[in-house]
Motif scaffolding. Structure first.
Motif, PDB file in Angstrom:
ATOM      1  N   GLY A 182       0.770  -1.198  -0.052  1.00 10.35           N
ATOM      2  CA  GLY A 182       0.055  -0.013   0.024  1.00 10.35           C
ATOM      3  C   GLY A 182       0.741   1.363  -0.118  1.00 10.35           C
ATOM      4  N   LEU A 183       2.045   1.312  -0.393  1.00 11.55           N
ATOM      5  CA  LEU A 183       2.972   2.332  -0.427  1.00 11.55           C
ATOM      6  C   LEU A 183       2.573   3.088  -1.656  1.00 11.55           C
ATOM      7  CD1 LEU A 183       6.284   0.986   0.779  1.00 11.55           C
ATOM      8  CD2 LEU A 183       4.729   2.593   1.924  1.00 11.55           C
ATOM      9  N   THR A 184       2.551   4.346  -1.588  1.00 10.79           N
ATOM     10  CA  THR A 184       1.956   5.199  -2.813  1.00 10.79           C
ATOM     11  C   THR A 184       3.028   6.251  -2.998  1.00 10.79           C
ATOM     12  OG1 THR A 184       0.898   6.298  -1.391  1.00 10.79           O
ATOM     13  CG2 THR A 184      -0.400   4.843  -2.460  1.00 10.79           C
ATOM     14  N   ASN A 185       3.009   6.804  -4.432  1.00 14.03           N
ATOM     15  CA  ASN A 185       3.718   7.979  -4.783  1.00 14.03           C
ATOM     16  C   ASN A 185       5.213   7.406  -4.816  1.00 14.03           C
ATOM     17  OD1 ASN A 185       1.613   9.634  -5.075  1.00 14.03           O
ATOM     18  ND2 ASN A 185       1.436   9.910  -2.972  1.00 14.03           N
TER      19      ASN A 185
ATOM     20  N   THR B 180      12.449   5.586  -4.901  1.00 15.74           N
ATOM     21  CA  THR B 180      12.392   6.599  -3.920  1.00 15.74           C
ATOM     22  C   THR B 180      11.082   6.979  -3.729  1.00 15.74           C
ATOM     23  OG1 THR B 180      12.608   7.936  -5.787  1.00 15.74           O
ATOM     24  CG2 THR B 180      14.711   7.355  -4.541  1.00 15.74           C
ATOM     25  N   PRO B 181      10.442   7.280  -2.390  1.00 19.68           N
ATOM     26  CA  PRO B 181       9.624   7.850  -1.972  1.00 19.68           C
ATOM     27  C   PRO B 181       9.512   9.298  -2.001  1.00 19.68           C
ATOM     28  CG  PRO B 181      10.807   7.485  -0.041  1.00 19.68           C
ATOM     29  CD  PRO B 181      11.875   7.072  -1.231  1.00 19.68           C
ATOM     30  N   PRO B 182       8.111   9.967  -2.152  1.00 17.24           N
ATOM     31  CA  PRO B 182       8.142  11.408  -2.605  1.00 17.24           C
ATOM     32  C   PRO B 182       8.965  12.540  -1.435  1.00 17.24           C
ATOM     33  CG  PRO B 182       6.173  10.632  -1.402  1.00 17.24           C
ATOM     34  CD  PRO B 182       6.979   9.392  -1.665  1.00 17.24           C
TER      35      PRO B 182
ATOM     36  N   GLU C 189      13.271  -1.488   7.589  1.00 16.30           N
ATOM     37  CA  GLU C 189      13.117  -0.324   8.397  1.00 16.30           C
ATOM     38  C   GLU C 189      12.427   1.053   7.589  1.00 16.30           C
ATOM     39  OE1 GLU C 189      15.601  -2.490   8.627  1.00 16.30           O
ATOM     40  OE2 GLU C 189      16.037  -2.520  10.686  1.00 16.30           O
ATOM     41  N   ARG C 190      13.071   1.255   6.454  1.00 18.76           N
ATOM     42  CA  ARG C 190      12.686   2.314   5.573  1.00 18.76           C
ATOM     43  C   ARG C 190      11.278   2.078   5.174  1.00 18.76           C
ATOM     44  NH1 ARG C 190      18.104   4.506   2.370  1.00 18.76           N
ATOM     45  NH2 ARG C 190      19.242   4.881   4.385  1.00 18.76           N
ATOM     46  N   ILE C 191      10.949   0.949   4.717  1.00 17.10           N
ATOM     47  CA  ILE C 191       9.750   0.547   4.457  1.00 17.10           C
ATOM     48  C   ILE C 191       8.608   0.923   5.318  1.00 17.10           C
ATOM     49  CG2 ILE C 191       8.027  -1.229   3.831  1.00 17.10           C
ATOM     50  CD1 ILE C 191      10.034  -2.628   2.079  1.00 17.10           C
ATOM     51  N   ILE C 192       8.906   0.399   6.577  1.00 19.09           N
ATOM     52  CA  ILE C 192       7.962   0.634   7.791  1.00 19.09           C
ATOM     53  C   ILE C 192       7.992   2.070   8.159  1.00 19.09           C
ATOM     54  CG2 ILE C 192       7.729   0.091  10.228  1.00 19.09           C
ATOM     55  CD1 ILE C 192       8.944  -2.585   9.578  1.00 19.09           C
ATOM     56  N   LEU C 193       8.916   2.890   7.924  1.00 19.93           N
ATOM     57  CA  LEU C 193       8.779   4.308   8.325  1.00 19.93           C
ATOM     58  C   LEU C 193       7.829   4.868   7.348  1.00 19.93           C
ATOM     59  CD1 LEU C 193      10.487   6.141  10.066  1.00 19.93           C
ATOM     60  CD2 LEU C 193      12.087   6.550   8.354  1.00 19.93           C
TER      61      LEU C 193
ATOM     62  N   GLN D 194       4.340   3.912   8.324  1.00 19.68           N
ATOM     63  CA  GLN D 194       3.883   4.611   9.212  1.00 19.68           C
ATOM     64  C   GLN D 194       3.704   6.094   8.981  1.00 19.68           C
ATOM     65  OE1 GLN D 194       7.072   3.793  12.240  1.00 19.68           O
ATOM     66  NE2 GLN D 194       5.983   2.041  12.979  1.00 19.68           N
ATOM     67  N   ARG D 195       4.430   6.709   8.162  1.00 11.20           N
ATOM     68  CA  ARG D 195       4.228   8.134   7.646  1.00 11.20           C
ATOM     69  C   ARG D 195       2.897   8.408   6.704  1.00 11.20           C
ATOM     70  NH1 ARG D 195      10.304  10.632   6.876  1.00 11.20           N
ATOM     71  NH2 ARG D 195      10.666  10.517   9.063  1.00 11.20           N
ATOM     72  N   GLN D 196       2.972   7.118   5.974  1.00 15.02           N
ATOM     73  CA  GLN D 196       1.557   7.103   5.133  1.00 15.02           C
ATOM     74  C   GLN D 196       0.360   6.919   5.820  1.00 15.02           C
ATOM     75  OE1 GLN D 196       2.446   5.504   1.197  1.00 15.02           O
ATOM     76  NE2 GLN D 196       4.129   6.697   0.786  1.00 15.02           N
TER      77      GLN D 196
END
Length: 421
Positions: A157-160, A272-274, A310-314, A317-319
């Motif tokens: 469910g990670l977006t952008n 990379t995420p936004p 860890e970065r995925i989980i971050l 949580q942020r999203q």
RNA sequence: GUGGGCGUAGCGUAGCGGUUAACGCGCCAGGUUGUGGCCCUGGAGAUCACGGGUUCAAAUCCCGUCGUCCACCCCA
């Protein structure tokens, strides 16, 4: 009561409250890998240090300043795994996997150690999920591993997210390009940052990767490597792009994307995420056709990726991505009288045997305190054993949520909690 | 490895030179006779990150160390 010991710098504990995220990601990684026909492999946490110095490259940052190296008591030079690909290739060779149907498709989930300066999303021990397809050079496999990575992010469910893609050529065409790049830079070295002056000699490809303000205009004018690919590499690259389009995976061409490990050839990519944030890359990989040979095997192509848990989980949580809640015990067995202690213990034991998670009261708490405790730990039911229940061979079953309660025969408890099945 | 911010009970914070360091959450107990979530009362829990210095006096000022966060570097 101050703790005398702390987790070492750059490491952290994954507490019960963190676990739902870990399980969510782990489960998705495993499921997605399986869907793509990848099988799980685990390699040791430490390896001979030379595996990495040779495989990853002597001049890389990982080897030069980030490896945890030590001698064991027998004098062997060992290193805690600083990346996941070289060990998998070592295992491929050691177990003669070239005799298996090619390519061999493998995935791993493992701690990674790098002596870095910690920051949010950057740890000295972190975890990576990665996949490797070894033994096939076709661009279809490059597309496959990229699709696998991309599907994982979708599942989560990670977006952008942005997929950045480049080809850095192979041993045939890259040397020629590097000469052209050097020629371009030669008369501009005075205007370039200190690091770049060092890169010019050591690792010219990295010149393109510099983030210094002053170097940007020079990078912008540099000849893009993709203009200098040999025929084979160019064909491989355009096939890959076409396949990604077929799979409807959006990508951004980044002619300046290079990666920090020496073994890459042709395809390189990064996700990379936004977010702003410096260490924002959550996943990356590429093709490493020379690596197996470098490690002493026959020339064998390979391609893969790794992504940081860890970065995925971050990001999750942020999203604000919702993950399954952590599991709580279904039943808390409370006692009203000391005489009920053993029967309570027995009831809890029987419930567990029946597949119902249960905790029985311990210590000298009042019934009231036990109720509060049951509520605090999130139990669904409290089973109360008092004098009446003991006499009647019953138990009072109370549902914490609504407060509905009834007294049922001991023999009916299991079916009452789990009506059918 | 470089530069900067921060470091007070398990967590989140207040106090910023002067008597026994405060509050919220959490934890434990009690509010009589077998029952949670709300409320009330009480309790436990802090060498104020650590070490040194300045001062009659330091959680409060200074220096160092460690940790953490941010940026660089690099990457996942």
């Amino acid at each position: 009561m101050t703790a005398q010991h702390k987790a070492p710098r750059g490491t952290r504990d994954t507490l019960p409250e963190d676990q739902p995220y870990w399980e969510f990601v782990r489960e998705a990684a495993s499921r997605t890998s399986t869907a793509f026909g990848y099988e799980s492999i685990e390699t040791p946490v430490f390896e001979e240090a030379s595996l990495f110095t040779r495989g990853v490259g002597e001049v890389t940052d990982i080897v030069q300043k980030e490896m945890y190296i030590f001698k064991d008591r027998g004098g062997l030079d060992l290193a805690l795994r600083p990346e996941g690909t070289a060990p998998v290739c070592r295992a491929y060779l050691e177990h003669g996997m070239h005799n298996l149907p090619q390519p061999v498709r493998l995935w791993y989930w493992t701690p990674i150690f790098r002596y870095d300066r910690p920051q949010a999303g950057r740890y000295r021990q972190h975890h990576q999920f990665g996949a490797e397809a070894i033994g096939e050079a076709a661009s279809a496999v490059d597309a496959e591993v990229i699709e696998l990575l991309w599907r994982l992010y979708e599942e989560l469910g990670l977006t952008n997210l942005t997929l950045q893609l480049n080809s850095i050529g192979d041993s045939k065409c890259r040397p020629k390009y590097l000469e052209i790049l050097r020629d371009y830079y030669r008369d501009k070295l005075d205007n370039v940052c200190l690091d770049c002056r060092a890169r010019f000699d050591r690792n010219p490809l990295r010149l393109l990767d510099c983030k210094q303000e002053r170097c940007q205009p020079i990078i912008a004018g540099a000849p893009p490597i993709t203009d200098y690919l040999c025929e084979d590499c160019a064909a491989h690259f355009s096939e890959l792009k076409a396949l990604l389009e077929t799979a409807r995976i959006p990508f951004t061409l980044s002619p300046r994307l290079v990666r920090g490990l020496d073994y890459y050839a042709r395809t390189v990519f990064e996700v990379t995420p936004p977010d702003e944030g410096a260490q924002s890359t959550i996943g990356g990989g590429g093709r490493y056709d020379g690596l197996i040979e470098l490690l002493g095997g026959r020339p064998t192509p390979g391609v893969g990726f790794a992504t940081g848990i860890e970065r995925i989980i971050l990001k999750l949580q942020r999203q604000g991505v919702a993950v399954p809640q952590r599991e709580r015990p279904q039943v808390y067995v409370a006692v009203q009288t000391p005489a009920a202690r053993v029967p309570a213990f027995r009831l809890a034991s029987e419930l567990r045997r029946a597949g119902i998670s249960a905790i029985s009261a311990a210590g000298e708490r009042s019934l009231k305190a036990q109720m509060g405790h049951a509520d605090a730990i999130g139990a669904t039911y409290v089973a109360i054993l008092g004098e009446r229940e003991l006499a009647e061979k019953t138990v009072t079953l109370r549902q914490l949520a609504g407060g509905a309660q009834e007294t049922v025969p001991l023999t009916d408890v299991v079916s009452r909690i789990r009506p059918s099945r």
